[in-house]
Motif scaffolding. Sequence first.
Motif, PDB file in Angstrom:
ATOM      1  N   UNK A 123     -67.922 -38.633 -22.018  1.00 29.86           N
ATOM      2  CA  UNK A 123     -68.825 -37.486 -22.090  1.00 29.86           C
ATOM      3  C   UNK A 123     -68.740 -36.736 -23.418  1.00 29.86           C
ATOM      4  N   UNK A 124     -67.924 -37.222 -24.338  1.00 23.21           N
ATOM      5  CA  UNK A 124     -67.795 -36.519 -25.615  1.00 23.21           C
ATOM      6  C   UNK A 124     -68.981 -36.844 -26.523  1.00 23.21           C
ATOM      7  N   UNK A 156     -79.820 -41.296 -25.965  1.00 21.08           N
ATOM      8  CA  UNK A 156     -78.429 -41.002 -26.321  1.00 21.08           C
ATOM      9  C   UNK A 156     -78.355 -40.203 -27.626  1.00 21.08           C
ATOM     10  N   UNK A 157     -79.158 -40.600 -28.622  1.00 26.61           N
ATOM     11  CA  UNK A 157     -79.161 -39.853 -29.880  1.00 26.61           C
ATOM     12  C   UNK A 157     -79.702 -38.439 -29.676  1.00 26.61           C
ATOM     13  N   UNK A 158     -80.699 -38.280 -28.809  1.00 24.89           N
ATOM     14  CA  UNK A 158     -81.229 -36.942 -28.520  1.00 24.89           C
ATOM     15  C   UNK A 158     -80.159 -36.061 -27.880  1.00 24.89           C
ATOM     16  N   UNK A 159     -79.341 -36.656 -27.006  1.00 23.81           N
ATOM     17  CA  UNK A 159     -78.255 -35.880 -26.392  1.00 23.81           C
ATOM     18  C   UNK A 159     -77.264 -35.398 -27.451  1.00 23.81           C
ATOM     19  N   UNK A 160     -76.998 -36.253 -28.447  1.00 22.61           N
ATOM     20  CA  UNK A 160     -76.097 -35.846 -29.526  1.00 22.61           C
ATOM     21  C   UNK A 160     -76.708 -34.717 -30.331  1.00 22.61           C
ATOM     22  N   UNK A 188     -78.881 -32.551 -29.432  1.00 22.54           N
ATOM     23  CA  UNK A 188     -78.945 -31.293 -28.683  1.00 22.54           C
ATOM     24  C   UNK A 188     -77.665 -30.490 -28.870  1.00 22.54           C
ATOM     25  N   UNK A 189     -76.534 -31.173 -28.856  1.00 17.12           N
ATOM     26  CA  UNK A 189     -75.251 -30.493 -29.034  1.00 17.12           C
ATOM     27  C   UNK A 189     -74.938 -30.223 -30.502  1.00 17.12           C
ATOM     28  N   UNK A 190     -75.407 -31.098 -31.372  1.00 18.10           N
ATOM     29  CA  UNK A 190     -75.096 -30.963 -32.799  1.00 18.10           C
ATOM     30  C   UNK A 190     -76.358 -31.306 -33.609  1.00 18.10           C
ATOM     31  N   UNK A 191     -77.264 -30.356 -33.768  1.00 21.66           N
ATOM     32  CA  UNK A 191     -78.550 -30.641 -34.436  1.00 21.66           C
ATOM     33  C   UNK A 191     -78.400 -31.140 -35.870  1.00 21.66           C
ATOM     34  N   UNK A 192     -77.304 -30.838 -36.526  1.00 21.59           N
ATOM     35  CA  UNK A 192     -77.138 -31.254 -37.917  1.00 21.59           C
ATOM     36  C   UNK A 192     -76.435 -32.584 -38.095  1.00 21.59           C
ATOM     37  N   UNK A 193     -76.277 -33.334 -37.037  1.00 23.40           N
ATOM     38  CA  UNK A 193     -75.574 -34.618 -37.132  1.00 23.40           C
ATOM     39  C   UNK A 193     -76.426 -35.611 -37.913  1.00 23.40           C
TER      40      UNK A 193
END
Length: 435
Positions: free
Chosen positions: A303-304, A327-331, A333-338
């Motif tokens: 879940x990380x 999956x990339x959208x979930x990332x 959402x938590x870290x928009x600047x990734x």
Amino acid sequence: MLGIIALSGPTWRRELPPFVEDKAPLMVALAVDFSMGATDVAPSRLERAKQKISDLLAARAGARTGLIAYAGTAHLVMPLTDDRSVIAPFLGALAPGLMPADGKNVARAIALAADSLATEPIAGTILLVADDLGTVDAATVRQTAGRNNLVVLAVSADAPSLPAGTDVVQVSVDGSDVVRLERRIETRFQAAQGDAFGTRWQDEGYWLLLPLAFLSVIWFRRGTTVAWALALIIVMHAQPARAEETHRFVNLWLTPDQQGRLAFDRGDYAAAKTLFADPMWRGISAYRAYDFLAAAEEFSRVETLEGKFALGNAQAQNHAYEKALKAYDDVLKEQPGNAAAKANRAIVRSALDAQEAKRRKQGQDDSTPPDEKADEMKVDPNQKGGKKITVTPQDVTTAGAAEAWMRQVQTSPADFLKLKFAIQAAAPEQGRASR
């Protein structure tokens, strides 16, 4: 006596300081001209060259390696990366028909490899895989390589002549040529590191701790020397333990994750994915073993943020593009600047669009044309003449045009490389575009 000798620090070899990279960066320049299709080396020179490069990548697991393809032009296929799985599909797709022009532009290929290694703190190695050097002067090739070590894998009956200081390894039917290549690459790299960081004598006194401990156990109590000697003889003549017993013995001392890490470090990813208890490491091992379905299943349990990003990568490798985008959208959402998630999402989005466009085109081609006449055509008498427009090479090599072209590329690595090479070759300065 053994303790005194061990504490004195006996040594007979040097070692590099800790925290220094122990794997040499390697740029492979592969000739992809039509002469590489000759069959004097079975199945062909090019196919044998690709097999040897794959074997070398496997032997250098974890080391950073890049790939360049050249014929009449030279092109960067893959920059330095420590993940050989991303190189494999593009290496397998290389063929003479993908190159914009036939020839042997060895000097440009070596220069491009040297540019890729220019930012490295320590000189790397350029591996030239070719049947011959064409018309280029051998001394020029050595000079173009600069500070980097130059090694040639000759995939023809006659090895090309190179100046002193350049290693030439003749291709062989077994793996001895790969062993020689790996040894020469690492030896030159360690020498360069020693010049840059210095070396120190490696203390080998710890080897004496084993006999010292054994003697201490034997003489721990008086009268037990004979008993320990008999026990030693019995153990030496005992039959080897079965695999289950060995595994049970290992479990007494190492956790599953420790056993998995040992297998992972030696490159046995198939075994590592079954030994790890941590789902993240099981997924990483499965990914390295090209088992992307198992990798996606393991990453889905993590879940990380790192687990979600890895899940996107695994789903993309499975061509499950919609799941990868989620999956990339979930990332994001938590870290928009990734930045990595953004870049990978854009690649997957382009691949999905290309796949959908190809499916629609195939559907249109398979459809039956309507049994109707064409509409009536009329010409406007008041319309003025058109304007003639000349398209120059610069018009198709701008950043926007190149990006539009690349969005139309199909998912096949061969199609991608052919279009990429064509765009680079059409640029006014081919050398700069090939980077």
